[in-house]
Design an enzyme around this catalytic site. Structure first.
Site, PDB file in Angstrom:
ATOM      1  CG  ASN A   9      68.892  13.758  39.095  1.00  0.00           C
ATOM      2  OD1 ASN A   9      67.735  14.148  39.240  1.00  0.00           O
ATOM      3  ND2 ASN A   9      69.303  13.130  38.005  1.00  0.00           N
ATOM      4  CD1 TRP A  10      67.285  14.578  45.531  1.00  0.00           C
ATOM      5  CD2 TRP A  10      65.506  15.784  46.188  1.00  0.00           C
ATOM      6  NE1 TRP A  10      67.635  15.258  46.674  1.00  0.00           N
ATOM      7  CE2 TRP A  10      66.571  16.003  47.102  1.00  0.00           C
ATOM      8  CE3 TRP A  10      64.301  16.444  46.402  1.00  0.00           C
ATOM      9  CZ2 TRP A  10      66.443  16.848  48.212  1.00  0.00           C
ATOM     10  CZ3 TRP A  10      64.171  17.281  47.497  1.00  0.00           C
ATOM     11  CH2 TRP A  10      65.229  17.477  48.400  1.00  0.00           C
ATOM     12  CE  LYS A  11      68.524   9.710  38.520  1.00  0.00           C
ATOM     13  NZ  LYS A  11      69.071   8.483  37.975  1.00  0.00           N
ATOM     14  CG  HIS A  95      70.065  12.535  33.773  1.00  0.00           C
ATOM     15  ND1 HIS A  95      69.542  11.290  33.562  1.00  0.00           N
ATOM     16  CD2 HIS A  95      70.815  12.462  34.893  1.00  0.00           C
ATOM     17  CE1 HIS A  95      69.961  10.485  34.542  1.00  0.00           C
ATOM     18  NE2 HIS A  95      70.726  11.181  35.361  1.00  0.00           N
ATOM     19  CD  GLU A  97      67.477   8.580  34.781  1.00  0.00           C
ATOM     20  OE1 GLU A  97      66.912   9.540  35.320  1.00  0.00           O
ATOM     21  OE2 GLU A  97      68.249   7.808  35.401  1.00  0.00           O
ATOM     22  CD  GLU A 167      74.953  11.347  35.842  1.00  0.00           C
ATOM     23  OE1 GLU A 167      74.939  11.312  37.068  1.00  0.00           O
ATOM     24  OE2 GLU A 167      73.934  11.452  35.157  1.00  0.00           O
ATOM     25  N   GLY A 173      71.883   3.969  38.494  1.00  0.00           N
ATOM     26  CA  GLY A 173      70.795   3.249  39.151  1.00  0.00           C
ATOM     27  C   GLY A 173      70.952   1.744  39.117  1.00  0.00           C
ATOM     28  CB  SER A 213      76.029   3.103  41.282  1.00  0.00           C
ATOM     29  OG  SER A 213      74.930   2.626  40.514  1.00  0.00           O
ATOM     30  N   GLY A 234      72.163  10.168  42.316  1.00  0.00           N
ATOM     31  CA  GLY A 234      70.740   9.877  42.174  1.00  0.00           C
ATOM     32  C   GLY A 234      70.198   9.215  43.439  1.00  0.00           C
ATOM     33  N   GLY A 235      70.098   7.893  43.412  1.00  0.00           N
ATOM     34  CA  GLY A 235      69.450   7.132  44.486  1.00  0.00           C
ATOM     35  C   GLY A 235      69.901   7.522  45.893  1.00  0.00           C
TER      36      GLY A 235
END
Ligand code: PGA
Length: 251
Positions: A9-11, A95, A97, A167, A173, A213, A234-235
């Protein structure tokens, strides 16, 4: 058997050139990967370019969000059919966010899940508790509420195609990963919820990803838990070597 599934997930990161370069790097590194399904979910403005960069590779395309209506006066939104048109196989829905920053409710997410399935997009539906909810001992109640609300009204056949991602919000993150035991406990609870509503065979076939993470050095232990079938990253998905390091933990 459930095939492991790792999605990046590159956000809201990268630009056109760096998104294409990352996609090419992931596609190339994926050539040697066997037995794992892979997807990247770039920002929607780069879906087209990234789709071209991974075309013909083992990596499939996913979007990060969509709107539930098929067409019309919905400024700024994208429909499921538009995402299909761009070559998407998957769409991340609900998600944390989007739930906590953009205010999406389970009812809104549920409409999106139905619209995605009708357009033959595979939803990756996210659930997860806040730190305060975990500390108050409400984790499983929150998961149940999100499961029931976001996935209301799905037939058994539809449920079998959905991917669920657990999640924990406090792990996203933050560098604070859930322990494999904490993650497995929730994954098992999710599988039991599916079994109660449908049956053991559907529960045994739905893929459950962990997200929060995930890094190359913690992936293998998480991914070897009996009810964890993959990761939503993600990251660490913003670097091809790290993403593929996580994929290596799945095999
Ligand atoms: P993270 O994000 O890997 O950066 O914690 C996971 C996610 O939000 O899907």
């Amino acid at each position: 058997m459930r095939r492991p599934f790792i999605a990046g997930n590159w956000k809201m990161n990268l630009n056109r050139a760096s998104a294409v370069a990352l996609a090419e790097g992931v596609a190339k590194a994926a050539e040697s990967v066997q037995g794992v399904d892979l997807a990247v979910c770039p920002p929607s403005c780069y879906l087209d370019a990234v789709g071209r960069a991974i075309s013909g590779s083992k990596v499939l395309l996913g979007a990060q969000n969509m709107y539930h209506e098929p067409a019309g006066a919905f400024t700024g939104e994208l429909s499921a059919a538009m995402l299909r048109d761009l070559g998407c196989t998957y769409v991340i829905l609900g998600h944390s966010e989007r739930r906590h920053i953009l205010g999406e409710t389970d009812a809104a997410i549920n409409k999106k899940v139905h619209a995605a399935l009708s357009a033959e997009l595979i939803p990756i539906v996210c659930v997860g508790e806040l730190l305060s909810e975990r500390e108050a001992g409400q984790t499983l109640a929150v998961i149940r509420r999100q499961f029931e609300g976001s996935l209301a009204g799905l037939s058994a056949e539809q449920m079998a195609t959905v991917v669920l991602a657990y999640e924990p919000v406090w792990a996203i993150g933050t560098g604070k990963v859930a322990t494999p035991q904490q993650a497995e406990e929730v994954h098992l609870a999710l599988r039991k919820l599916i079994e109660q509503r449908y049956n053991g065979s559907i529960a045994g076939s739905v893929r459950l990803q962990y997200g929060g993470s995930v890094k190359p050095d913690n992936a293998a232990e998480l991914l070897h838990q009996p009810d964890i079938d993959g990761a939503l990253v993600g990251g660490a998905s913003l670097r091809a070597d790290q993403f593929l390091g996580i994929v290596a933990g799945a095999v």
